[in-house]
Every structure is written in C-alpha cells, then in structure tokens.
Scaffold this active site. Structure first.
Site, PDB file in Angstrom:
ATOM      1  CD  GLU A 244     119.252  40.514  46.953  1.00 20.73           C
ATOM      2  OE1 GLU A 244     118.276  39.992  47.514  1.00 20.73           O
ATOM      3  OE2 GLU A 244     119.240  41.646  46.466  1.00 20.73           O
ATOM      4  CB  CYS A 278     115.047  32.991  45.745  1.00 27.33           C
ATOM      5  SG  CYS A 278     114.266  34.541  46.220  1.00 27.33           S
TER       6      CYS A 278
HETATM    7  P1  NAD Z   1     121.612  32.293  36.867  1.00 28.04           P
HETATM    8  O1  NAD Z   1     122.657  32.431  37.913  1.00 28.04           O
HETATM    9  O2  NAD Z   1     121.753  31.225  35.867  1.00 28.04           O
HETATM   10  O3  NAD Z   1     121.510  33.665  36.020  1.00 28.04           O
HETATM   11  C1  NAD Z   1     121.285  34.897  36.672  1.00 28.04           C
HETATM   12  C2  NAD Z   1     121.804  36.013  35.769  1.00 28.04           C
HETATM   13  O4  NAD Z   1     123.218  35.892  35.632  1.00 28.04           O
HETATM   14  C3  NAD Z   1     121.242  35.989  34.356  1.00 28.04           C
HETATM   15  O5  NAD Z   1     121.014  37.312  33.934  1.00 28.04           O
HETATM   16  C4  NAD Z   1     122.381  35.358  33.554  1.00 28.04           C
HETATM   17  O6  NAD Z   1     122.383  35.697  32.184  1.00 28.04           O
HETATM   18  C5  NAD Z   1     123.582  35.940  34.256  1.00 28.04           C
HETATM   19  N1  NAD Z   1     124.827  35.187  34.082  1.00 28.04           N
HETATM   20  C6  NAD Z   1     124.984  33.892  33.705  1.00 28.04           C
HETATM   21  N2  NAD Z   1     126.296  33.571  33.695  1.00 28.04           N
HETATM   22  C7  NAD Z   1     126.963  34.679  34.084  1.00 28.04           C
HETATM   23  C8  NAD Z   1     128.344  34.972  34.296  1.00 28.04           C
HETATM   24  N3  NAD Z   1     129.291  34.066  34.099  1.00 28.04           N
HETATM   25  N4  NAD Z   1     128.673  36.210  34.727  1.00 28.04           N
HETATM   26  C9  NAD Z   1     127.720  37.152  34.963  1.00 28.04           C
HETATM   27  N5  NAD Z   1     126.409  36.936  34.759  1.00 28.04           N
HETATM   28  C10 NAD Z   1     126.031  35.713  34.341  1.00 28.04           C
HETATM   29  O7  NAD Z   1     120.225  32.211  37.630  1.00 28.04           O
HETATM   30  P2  NAD Z   1     118.771  32.046  37.017  1.00 28.04           P
HETATM   31  O8  NAD Z   1     118.581  30.644  36.576  1.00 28.04           O
HETATM   32  O9  NAD Z   1     118.519  33.138  36.061  1.00 28.04           O
HETATM   33  O10 NAD Z   1     117.849  32.339  38.279  1.00 28.04           O
HETATM   34  C11 NAD Z   1     117.444  31.386  39.213  1.00 28.04           C
HETATM   35  C12 NAD Z   1     118.270  31.501  40.467  1.00 28.04           C
HETATM   36  O11 NAD Z   1     118.142  32.812  41.018  1.00 28.04           O
HETATM   37  C13 NAD Z   1     117.785  30.549  41.547  1.00 28.04           C
HETATM   38  O12 NAD Z   1     118.894  29.962  42.171  1.00 28.04           O
HETATM   39  C14 NAD Z   1     117.048  31.469  42.521  1.00 28.04           C
HETATM   40  O13 NAD Z   1     116.978  30.974  43.835  1.00 28.04           O
HETATM   41  C15 NAD Z   1     117.880  32.706  42.417  1.00 28.04           C
HETATM   42  N6  NAD Z   1     117.141  33.874  42.891  1.00 28.04           N
HETATM   43  C16 NAD Z   1     117.520  34.469  44.061  1.00 28.04           C
HETATM   44  C17 NAD Z   1     116.801  35.556  44.559  1.00 28.04           C
HETATM   45  C18 NAD Z   1     117.177  36.216  45.861  1.00 28.04           C
HETATM   46  O14 NAD Z   1     116.676  37.313  46.126  1.00 28.04           O
HETATM   47  N7  NAD Z   1     118.014  35.627  46.693  1.00 28.04           N
HETATM   48  C19 NAD Z   1     115.699  36.049  43.845  1.00 28.04           C
HETATM   49  C20 NAD Z   1     115.351  35.429  42.653  1.00 28.04           C
HETATM   50  C21 NAD Z   1     116.078  34.342  42.174  1.00 28.04           C
END
Ligand code: NAD
Length: 474
Positions: A244, A278
């Site tokens: 997501e 998001c």
């Molecule tokens: P991010 O992708 O930077 O991090 C998300 C999670 O992934 C965090 O827990 C992070 O520590 C972890 N992570 C980072 N690198 C990783 C790796 N290599 N392997 C596995 N896990 C890893 O995103 P963010 O900045 O925390 O969140 C914002 C983003 O989330 C925005 O793009 C937003 O649109 C999206 N979002 C989507 C939804 C949805 O339902 N579609 C909902 C909320 C947020």
C-alpha cells in the site's frame, strides 16, 4: 533516556544491537525517545517467537481469536487520548485529529473482526459420485507488518485484524519516526505470548524482516521506492506481499458546483494532517467557469488554518514530520515557481523551531512540474484551470499513481464518467467516506493487492482444495 525495547514472545526485550536512533518531536525539535536501530538478530528472534506461537494460535476457534483481538481493540479505544498525545509528540499531528484517527483505526479493526463472521474459512461441495471437495483457507504463518509514520496507530490497526483472525501471527515494524504510539499498543496487548511481536528500527529492521524465510506474508504500507524494493524481494522469495504505497491524487471541480463550499472541502482534503495523507488531494483541476471564485475561496480557507504544536487544541495543523520532508515540500514549490507557477498564499519557509510549512496555494501549474507529478506529502494545493470536464478527467487519469481520485460535480453523466479513472478509490462529492470495510486495490505505482472486507481475509489465507472419494476409507 531509556531506549524503547522490542516486544518478543510476550516479553519486553533489549535489542541485540547497541546502535540507537533518536525520535524527535517535530514541533520542538527535541529528542523525546531513543529506539534500537534494528538488526537481523532482533528480527530473527521475533520471527522465531511468532513461528512457535502460530500453530497454537491457529488452533483456537475463529470466534475465540475474534474475541481476543476485540478485547485488545476495546483497550486501545479506552486509551485513544493517550495514543493521540504520543502521535502528537512523535510526528506532530494535533491531538484532536489524533483522537479522531485512533478511533478510525479501532473502527477499521472492529470492521475487520465483524467481516470474519461472514467469511467462509471452509466450504464443501458434494460431487455426483458421493465424493466431496472442501476448500480450507489456511493462514500463511507469520505475517510481517511494516508501517509508516503518518497514521502510526491506524496503520497498524487497519492491517492486523484479518491477519490475526485468519490464524497468522505477526511481527510489526513501525516507522522509526513514530514508534511511541505503536509501542503503547503492545503494552495494551491482550493476546497470548508470541502472537503479536514488535521490532523497532529503520530499514535495518525492515529489510531483514522482508527477507526472512520464516515470513509468509508481507503487509507493507509506505513509499513507492521502498515498496518496489520489497515487492522485488517478495517476488524473488516467492512470497505474498501487499503493498500500500503513495499517491498523487487528483480532484476535479466541475462547473456546476458551489465554488466556495467546494473550495472549503478541497482545502480540507489538501491540508488536513499537514497534507501527509496517502490520499491527500495533490492535483486540483478546476473548470474555468468557476475558477476565480474557487481559487479565491481556496486561498481564504488556506489562510484560516492555524499552525502550531498539536498539544495546543486551538491549532489546526502541526509541523511536517521532519526537516527532510519539509525540504521535499519546499523543493516542489520552488520548482513550480521557477517554472512559472504563481503563489497565492504560503510558499515561504517559516523561521523558528519546528518543521512547519504554511498551507500553500499555487496556480499556473502544468503537469510537468514536480508538484503535479511526484508525491509532495505536504500542505500544497496546486490548481490547474481546465476548459472542460473532459479535459479535467483526461489530466486526472494521467499519472503513474492510482490510489484515489475525487470529483465534485452536479452532472450525473460526469459522475458516471469519473468511475473510469484508474484509481483504487473514487470519491464523488465527498472525500474519505465509504466505511472502514471498503474493498479496493490501488492502481499503478500506488500498490498491489486488494485490502478491506473479505479481500483482506483472502489475502491473509491460502486456499487448499481437499478432494475425497467415498469407499476406500470409512
Ligand atoms: P517509507 O517507505 O520510507 O517507510 C515505511 C516503512 O518502511 C517504515 O517503517 C520504514 O522504517 C520501513 N523501511 C524503510 N526502508 C526499508 C527497507 N529497505 N525494507 C523494509 N522496510 C523498510 O515511508 P514513510 O515515509 O514512512 O511513509 C510515507 C509514505 O507512505 C508515503 O508515500 C505515503 O503515501 C505512504 N502511505 C501509504 C498509505 C496507503 O494506504 N497506501 C498509507 C499511509 C502512507
């Protein structure tokens, strides 16, 4: 400051790795907590605990699993105010908004529990010769749940219901920016040891979790680049991944609507949670006939939002989550201005403490600017005037993202035409409605895998077909 610990097998556990990360309050820029950075050893411990607990958890009747998770949900609901305060500290969301969204997360969890009552975990068909085929929906084992910081509590709660009730055990890895509220969820846990585990850290915990051979399903909510990398690894490991991801959601404002009322709705859809949703409205296409009153009203609405520490109930918008996020938001605005966009309000970096950014309205944007092509994730409303509804629809559909789309119209044919937009959710004359159990799958780069309702149970289970003939065995 005592660092937060992992919760593994029912016990608060020190990380195997000495490296620690600061958790910073984005309103004050003060360090409010320290957490482990994460390590493969921690992940391995958590997956092992989840693996050991899983058969016994699956042996409970479905109704008992529902009952136990429901008790957890009730406890969380009772602590909504406290959880909202923690979210405010760790990522800046005003506490009043936080309470609302924690309640939304509990509602999503409860809706998922209610869906279990009508889900067929087992079906059976009799054949002509007396044989039967039974389809049994088995859990996938251990599910990894990786969440972002923008709705820390709701992101966990909306993911885990079907996973747990289907008989999976879970390892949750919250964002390193917002671990406090998730850790509190685990203090409130009412499930048997090992059923739900918590591993803290950044990618140093997330990456080994997605690569662990003991994980049968990855439920990831976050950015497109990290989601893409996880999807590639899941593909390589031949494991299921629900991704997501981010969006660049359009909103079309058609000619026949009230421009002032609609501008207020669009301001809310753009600025609430400081634009860090998001499904925030990130591209606004307004019909030329009503563009002037609409833009005027949008600017007026933008200027009514009060910025400040979310501890203060009078403040409507908190800061952005960190300096990096604010740099991205400002870079999008700067790029647009350098290429001819006009700033009607906002667009200036405030001085002083806190990663604040003012609600910003831009016009004269085109669909090549960063602010119209990349996820901004901030309080920026870029408005493009279009000559017809059809132009708006065409431009709205032209994005690599496809999370949600919104249309305001009084024309039934236009409302119908909007249903063709390539997006997981389409809102008509409203935004964010539809109930927590809605089923959808994002389009394009916004993700893979249907979520919500029975689709969440399909995703959380693997069907086995058992064909049996009579006669040989009695
Ligand atoms: P991010 O992708 O930077 O991090 C998300 C999670 O992934 C965090 O827990 C992070 O520590 C972890 N992570 C980072 N690198 C990783 C790796 N290599 N392997 C596995 N896990 C890893 O995103 P963010 O900045 O925390 O969140 C914002 C983003 O989330 C925005 O793009 C937003 O649109 C999206 N979002 C989507 C939804 C949805 O339902 N579609 C909902 C909320 C947020």
């Amino acid at each position: 400051m005592t660092p937060l610990r992992n919760f593994i097998g029912g016990t608060w556990t020190e990380s195997a790795d000495p490296v620690r990360l600061d958790v910073v309050n984005p309103a004050t820029e003060e360090v409010v907590a320290r957490i482990p950075a994460g390590s493969p050893l921690d992940v391995n411990k958590a997956v092992t605990a989840a693996t050991v607990a899983q058969p016994e958890w699956h042996a409970y009747p479905v109704a008992e699993r529902v009952h136990l998770v429901d008790a957890w949900a009730d406890g969380i609901a009772e602590h909504a105010a406290e959880l909202a305060e923690l979210e405010c500290q760790e990522m800046g969301k005003p506490a009043a908004a936080g309470r609302f969204f924690v309640a939304g997360g509990v509602a999503a969890l409860k809706a998922s529990l209610a869906d279990a009552a009508t889900y067929s975990f087992e079906t059976s068909t009799m054949h002509d010769g007396g044989g039967t085929t039974r389809i049994i929906r088995n859990p996938l084992g251990v599910a990894a749940v990786i969440t972002p910081w923008n709705f820390p509590v709701a992101a966990v709660l909306s993911a885990v219901g079907a996973l747990l009730v289907a008989g999976n055990t879970i390892v949750v890895k919250p964002s390193e920016k917002s671990p406090l509220s998730t850790a509190r969820l685990f203090e409130l846990l009412t499930l048997p040891p090992g059923v739900a585990n918590l591993v803290l850290g950044d990618g140093r915990a997330g990456e080994p979790l997605t690569e662990h051979p003991g994980v049968g399903l990855i439920h990831f909510t976050g950015s497109v680049p990290v989601g893409r990398a996880i999807g590639a690894k899941a593909g390589h490991g031949l494991r299921r991944a629900l991704l997501e991801l981010g969006g660049k959601d359009p909103v079309i404002v058609d000619t026949g609507v009230d421009p002032v009322v609609t501008a207020q709705a669009v301001a809310h859809g753009t600025f609430v949670n400081t634009g860090q949703i998001c499904t925030s409205m990130e591209r606004i296409y307004v019909h030329r006939d009503i563009a002037t009153p609409f833009i005027d009203a949008l600017v007026t609405a933008a200027e009514t939002y009060t910025l400040g520490d979310g501890d203060d109930e009078a403040k409507m918008l908190g800061p952005l989550v960190d300096a990096r996020r604010r740099d991205v938001v400002h870079a999008h605005v700067t790029d647009a201005v350098a290429r001819g966009a006009k700033v009607h309000t906002g667009g200036v970096l405030p001085g002083g403490k806190g990663f604040y950014y003012p609600p910003t309205v831009l016009t004269d944007v085109d669909d090549t600017m960063l602010v119209m092509t990349e996820e901004t994730f901030g309080p920026v409303a870029p408005v493009r005037i279009v000559d017809s509804f059809e132009d708006g629809l065409r431009l709205a559909g032209r994005s690599r993202f496809g999370l949600a789309a919104t249309i305001y119209t009084d024309n039934p044919a236009h409302a119908k035409a909007a249903e063709t937009l390539p997006a997981g959710i389409i809102w008509i004359n409203q935004w964010q409605g539809g109930g927590p159990d809605r089923v959808f799958e994002p389009a394009g780069d916004s993700g893979v895998g249907a979520v919500g309702g029975h689709a969440a149970y399909d995703a959380a289970t693997r069907p086995s077909a058992i064909h049996r003939e009579p006669g040989l065995v009695t």
